[in-house]
Scaffold this motif. Structure first.
Motif, PDB file in Angstrom:
ATOM      1  N   LEU A   1      12.680  -0.217  -8.342  1.00 11.59           N
ATOM      2  CA  LEU A   1      12.237  -0.267  -9.737  1.00 11.59           C
ATOM      3  C   LEU A   1      11.107  -1.286  -9.929  1.00 11.59           C
ATOM      4  CD1 LEU A   1      12.701   0.734 -12.627  1.00 11.59           C
ATOM      5  CD2 LEU A   1      14.353  -1.127 -12.935  1.00 11.59           C
ATOM      6  N   SER A   2      11.281  -2.496  -9.375  1.00 11.35           N
ATOM      7  CA  SER A   2      10.242  -3.526  -9.569  1.00 11.35           C
ATOM      8  C   SER A   2       8.964  -3.129  -8.837  1.00 11.35           C
ATOM      9  CB  SER A   2      10.734  -4.906  -9.125  1.00 11.35           C
ATOM     10  OG  SER A   2      11.122  -4.888  -7.767  1.00 11.35           O
ATOM     11  N   GLY A   3       9.110  -2.410  -7.707  1.00 10.84           N
ATOM     12  CA  GLY A   3       7.933  -1.923  -6.987  1.00 10.84           C
ATOM     13  C   GLY A   3       7.221  -0.865  -7.808  1.00 10.84           C
TER      14      GLY A   3
ATOM     15  N   TYR B   1      10.491   4.020  -1.727  1.00 13.11           N
ATOM     16  CA  TYR B   1      11.127   5.110  -2.473  1.00 13.11           C
ATOM     17  C   TYR B   1      12.150   5.824  -1.600  1.00 13.11           C
ATOM     18  CZ  TYR B   1       7.757   4.666  -6.291  1.00 13.11           C
ATOM     19  OH  TYR B   1       7.011   4.205  -7.354  1.00 13.11           O
ATOM     20  N   ALA B   2      11.842   5.964  -0.292  1.00 10.56           N
ATOM     21  CA  ALA B   2      12.796   6.615   0.613  1.00 10.56           C
ATOM     22  C   ALA B   2      14.099   5.804   0.652  1.00 10.56           C
ATOM     23  CB  ALA B   2      12.201   6.733   2.023  1.00 10.56           C
ATOM     24  N   ALA B   3      13.968   4.462   0.730  1.00 16.64           N
ATOM     25  CA  ALA B   3      15.162   3.602   0.738  1.00 16.64           C
ATOM     26  C   ALA B   3      15.954   3.795  -0.558  1.00 16.64           C
ATOM     27  CB  ALA B   3      14.745   2.139   0.903  1.00 16.64           C
ATOM     28  N   SER B   4      15.240   3.863  -1.686  1.00 12.05           N
ATOM     29  CA  SER B   4      15.923   4.035  -2.977  1.00 12.05           C
ATOM     30  C   SER B   4      16.629   5.392  -3.033  1.00 12.05           C
ATOM     31  CB  SER B   4      14.927   3.944  -4.132  1.00 12.05           C
ATOM     32  OG  SER B   4      14.164   2.776  -4.012  1.00 12.05           O
ATOM     33  N   ALA B   5      15.965   6.433  -2.511  1.00 11.75           N
ATOM     34  CA  ALA B   5      16.580   7.774  -2.519  1.00 11.75           C
ATOM     35  C   ALA B   5      17.835   7.781  -1.640  1.00 11.75           C
ATOM     36  CB  ALA B   5      15.573   8.811  -2.024  1.00 11.75           C
TER      37      ALA B   5
ATOM     38  N   ASP C   1       0.835  -1.213   0.000  1.00 13.31           N
ATOM     39  CA  ASP C   1       0.000   0.000   0.000  1.00 13.31           C
ATOM     40  C   ASP C   1       0.875   1.272   0.000  1.00 13.31           C
ATOM     41  OD1 ASP C   1       0.962  -0.124   2.501  1.00 13.31           O
ATOM     42  OD2 ASP C   1      -0.971  -0.256   3.547  1.00 13.31           O
ATOM     43  N   THR C   2       0.219   2.433   0.131  1.00 13.31           N
ATOM     44  CA  THR C   2       0.961   3.691  -0.051  1.00 13.31           C
ATOM     45  C   THR C   2       2.149   3.869   0.907  1.00 13.31           C
ATOM     46  OG1 THR C   2      -1.089   4.632  -0.844  1.00 13.31           O
ATOM     47  CG2 THR C   2       0.668   6.184  -0.335  1.00 13.31           C
ATOM     48  N   PRO C   3       1.994   3.640   2.225  1.00  9.24           N
ATOM     49  CA  PRO C   3       3.172   3.797   3.108  1.00  9.24           C
ATOM     50  C   PRO C   3       4.327   2.884   2.687  1.00  9.24           C
ATOM     51  CG  PRO C   3       1.172   3.535   4.418  1.00  9.24           C
ATOM     52  CD  PRO C   3       0.777   3.296   2.995  1.00  9.24           C
ATOM     53  N   HIS C   4       4.001   1.662   2.249  1.00  6.45           N
ATOM     54  CA  HIS C   4       5.026   0.731   1.765  1.00  6.45           C
ATOM     55  C   HIS C   4       5.762   1.341   0.569  1.00  6.45           C
ATOM     56  CE1 HIS C   4       6.662  -3.333   0.722  1.00  6.45           C
ATOM     57  NE2 HIS C   4       6.580  -2.864  -0.506  1.00  6.45           N
TER      58      HIS C   4
END
Ligand code: HEM
Ligand code: HEM
Length: 184
Positions: A117-119, A47-51, A39-42
Motif C-alpha cells: 500500500l505505501s509503495g 505487488y507479487a508479494a502482496s498478491a 523502479d518498475t521491477p521493484h
C-alpha cells in the motif's frame, strides 16, 4: 532404559503453503537487497508479494487443516500456555504453527501488505515525492527484514528443541520428528 529412537511423520504443509512461502521469501529479499530504488521491477515484485499474501489469507479460510487461521490463531490463552510450556522445559508440540510463530507470521503478512500500500501510494499523483511516505515505506521494509531474521533464527532454534527439521518440512511438507521410544 534403552535409548531407542523413533520417528513420527506428519504431513503439515500443503503444496500451496510451500510454494507461497519460498516465493514470498524470494520477492521480499530480492526487493530489499537488490532492487531498492523503487523502479518498475521493484514495484511488480512488491505487488507479487502482496498478491501472494492476499491468496494466503484466502487459503487461511478454505485451505486444509494446518493452513487455516483457526488452527493456529494466536489467542492470549494459547500464547500463555505455549510460553509456560517452553519455560517449564516441556516441549509442547504443534503439528502446525506454534502460537508465537503464528504471531510473527501474521505480523509479517501485515507488513508485506503495508509495503504494497505505501509503495502504491508513492506512485500516485496525490502522494508523489512525499518524503514521510518514503520514510514509512523504508521503515516498514526494515522492520519486515528484522522480523524475517528473527523468524529464520527461531525456526533453527525450535528445530533443535522439537527435534524436528522445520525448514526441511517447509520444503517437503512433512515434519519428521525424531524422538525417543520412551516418548521424551
Ligand atoms: C515486498 C515488498 C517491498 C519491499 C520489501 C520494499 C522495499 C523497499 C526499500 C528497501 C526501498 C528503498 C528505500 C531507500 O533506501 O530509499 C524501497 C523504495 C521504494 N519502493 Fe519499495 N518495497 C516493496 C514494495 C513496493 C511496492 C509494491 C511499490 C510500488 C508499487 C514500491 C515502491 C517503491 C518506491 C517508489 C521506492 C523509492 C522511494 C524513494 O524514492 O525513496 N515498493 N522499497
Ligand atoms: C523474507 C523472509 C521470510 C518471510 C517473509 C517468511 C514468512 C513466513 C510465513 C508467512 C510463514 C507462514 C507460512 C504459512 O502458514 O503460510 C513462514 C513459515 C516458516 N518459515 Fe518463513 N519467511 C521468511 C524466511 C524464512 C527463512 C530464511 C527460513 C529458513 C531458515 C524460513 C523458515 C520457515 C519455516 C520453517 C516455517 C514454518 C514454521 C513452522 O513450522 O511453524 N522462513 N515464513
Amino acid at each position: 532404559m534403552k535409548n531407542t529412537t523413533t520417528t513420527r511423520n506428519v504431513h503439515v504443509w500443503d503444496r500451496f503453503i510451500r510454494v507461497f512461502h519460498w516465493s514470498l521469501v524470494a520477492c521480499v529479499l530480492t526487493n530489499f537487497f537488490f532492487m531498492d530504488d523503487g523502479d518498475t521491477p521493484h514495484q511488480w515484485l512488491g505487488y507479487a508479494a502482496s498478491a501472494l499474501v492476499l491468496a494466503r489469507i484466502a487459503w487461511g479460510f478454505i485451505g486444509p487443516r494446518h493452513a487455516r487461521f483457526s488452527d493456529f490463531f494466536p489467542t492470549p490463552a494459547r500464547i500463555r500456555r505455549h510460553l509456560a510450556d517452553l519455560l517449564s522445559g516441556a516441549t509442547d508440540h504443534h503439528d502446525g504453527h506454534n502460537p508465537v510463530g503464528a504471531l510473527v507470521m501474521l505480523t509479517m503478512l501485515a507488513l508485506v501488505l503495508s509495503l504494497g500500500l505505501s509503495g502504491f501510494l508513492q506512485t500516485t499523483d496525490a502522494f508523489w515525492g512525499e518524503e514521510w511516505l518514503q520514510e514509512l515505506h523504508e521503515m516498514l521494509a526494515s522492520t519486515l527484514i528484522a522480523f524475517a531474521g528473527l523468524h529464520a533464527a527461531a525456526a533453527i532454534v525450535m528445530s533443535r528443541i522439537e527435534r524436528t527439521n522445520l525448514i526441511a518440512a517447509m520444503v517437503t511438507g512433512v515434519k519428521v520428528r525424531r524422538g525417543r521410544a520412551d516418548g521424551r
